[in-house]
Design a protein around this motif. Structure first.
Motif, PDB file in Angstrom:
ATOM      1  N   ILE A 169       0.933  -1.319  -0.026  1.00  0.00           N
ATOM      2  CA  ILE A 169       0.043  -0.197  -0.160  1.00  0.00           C
ATOM      3  C   ILE A 169       0.911   1.163  -0.102  1.00  0.00           C
ATOM      4  O   ILE A 169       0.481   2.252   0.410  1.00  0.00           O
ATOM      5  CB  ILE A 169      -0.974   0.025   1.045  1.00  0.00           C
ATOM      6  N   TRP A 228      -5.092  -8.676   1.707  1.00  0.00           N
ATOM      7  CA  TRP A 228      -4.767  -7.893   0.779  1.00  0.00           C
ATOM      8  C   TRP A 228      -5.904  -6.759   0.845  1.00  0.00           C
ATOM      9  O   TRP A 228      -5.772  -5.714   0.847  1.00  0.00           O
ATOM     10  CB  TRP A 228      -4.557  -8.647  -0.237  1.00  0.00           C
ATOM     11  N   GLU A 229      -7.252  -7.408   0.601  1.00  0.00           N
ATOM     12  CA  GLU A 229      -8.228  -6.492   0.770  1.00  0.00           C
ATOM     13  C   GLU A 229      -8.470  -5.310   1.883  1.00  0.00           C
ATOM     14  O   GLU A 229      -8.670  -4.328   1.853  1.00  0.00           O
ATOM     15  CB  GLU A 229      -9.687  -7.081   0.420  1.00  0.00           C
ATOM     16  N   GLN A 272      -6.071  -2.787   1.608  1.00  0.00           N
ATOM     17  CA  GLN A 272      -6.569  -1.779   0.706  1.00  0.00           C
ATOM     18  C   GLN A 272      -7.551  -0.782   1.392  1.00  0.00           C
ATOM     19  O   GLN A 272      -7.586   0.514   1.215  1.00  0.00           O
ATOM     20  CB  GLN A 272      -7.286  -2.436  -0.537  1.00  0.00           C
ATOM     21  N   SER A 273      -8.272  -1.491   2.050  1.00  0.00           N
ATOM     22  CA  SER A 273      -9.130  -0.580   2.949  1.00  0.00           C
ATOM     23  C   SER A 273      -8.353   0.201   3.835  1.00  0.00           C
ATOM     24  O   SER A 273      -8.943   1.318   4.343  1.00  0.00           O
ATOM     25  CB  SER A 273     -10.229  -1.620   3.756  1.00  0.00           C
ATOM     26  N   ALA A 310      -5.556   1.461   3.321  1.00  0.00           N
ATOM     27  CA  ALA A 310      -5.158   2.756   2.474  1.00  0.00           C
ATOM     28  C   ALA A 310      -6.319   3.591   2.312  1.00  0.00           C
ATOM     29  O   ALA A 310      -6.019   5.072   2.212  1.00  0.00           O
ATOM     30  CB  ALA A 310      -4.555   1.978   1.297  1.00  0.00           C
ATOM     31  N   GLU A 311      -7.298   3.119   1.874  1.00  0.00           N
ATOM     32  CA  GLU A 311      -8.674   4.245   1.719  1.00  0.00           C
ATOM     33  C   GLU A 311      -8.951   4.918   2.877  1.00  0.00           C
ATOM     34  O   GLU A 311      -9.214   6.121   2.691  1.00  0.00           O
ATOM     35  CB  GLU A 311      -9.769   3.137   1.359  1.00  0.00           C
TER      36      GLU A 311
END
Ligand code: URA
Length: 192
Positions: free
Chosen positions: A72, A172-173, A176-177, A179-180
């Protein structure tokens, strides 16, 4: 209450013998990273490599954690990384409740000094003490809760990902969350 400072925390844990984990430890692993980071990662407790070297997440699980962080576009130096207990549980067993409870005031002081905006709980032990005592990682990973303006998310412990690769996609998801969420928080803070 004792003074809140990093020096006071370091002084408090020097030679700590408040629980049985002191008997076999080589190092007290306080944590490392940016002491004013927006994001704090909390694991369970030092393993063998961490106990030998005195730094958190430096063994195989740590190397995977570094890759997850890099995925990320962050570096571990941008975060603060620590554990629920600061001394290695023998054989890397899960810390006993009394060991975790004895050590938690140190984490609370670290948290109060860092004042993170986001806390990522790596695995069930961190999630149990920081997120929800009844946490089930498989069901609750990636779900955010807010407590007093700070966002908490549990995800898989990197050691669990080494044992079971099929969890990597979910992890991984979750990242990503993260990072969001970080982007959201940064944008919300603009103009403050
Ligand atoms: N596992 C953890 O939970 N923490 C470490 O520092 C290393 C391995």
């Amino acid at each position: 209450m004792a003074e809140l400072s990093w020096e006071a925390v370091e002084e408090e844990i020097r030679g700590c013998n408040r629980c049985g984990l002191c008997e076999r430890r080589n190092s007290i692993v306080l944590g490392e990273g940016d002491r004013s980071a927006d994001i704090m990662f909390v694991g369970e407790g030092p393993g063998g490599d961490e106990d030998r070297i005195g730094r958190p997440f430096v063994g195989r699980a740590g190397q995977l954690l570094d890759k997850m962080i890099a995925a990320i576009d962050m570096k571990r130096e941008d975060l603060y990384i620590t554990n629920i207990v600061k001394c290695r549980p023998p054989g890397n067993r899960t810390p006993l409740d009394e060991e975790a409870q004895t050590c938690l005031p140190v984490l609370r002081q670290q948290y109060a000094l860092i004042r993170p905006k986001i806390v990522v709980c790596l695995g069930a032990t961190a999630a149990k003490y920081l997120y929800d005592p009844n946490v089930r990682i498989t069901r609750m990973h990636g779900k955010w809760i807010e407590k007093a303006g700070v966002w908490f998310m549990p995800t898989f412990h990197p050691a669990a990902l080494l044992r079971d690769e099929s969890k990597k996609r979910d992890a991984w998801e979750d990242l990503q969350s993260l990072a969001e969420k970080y982007k959201e928080i940064k944008n919300a803070g603009k103009g403050d």
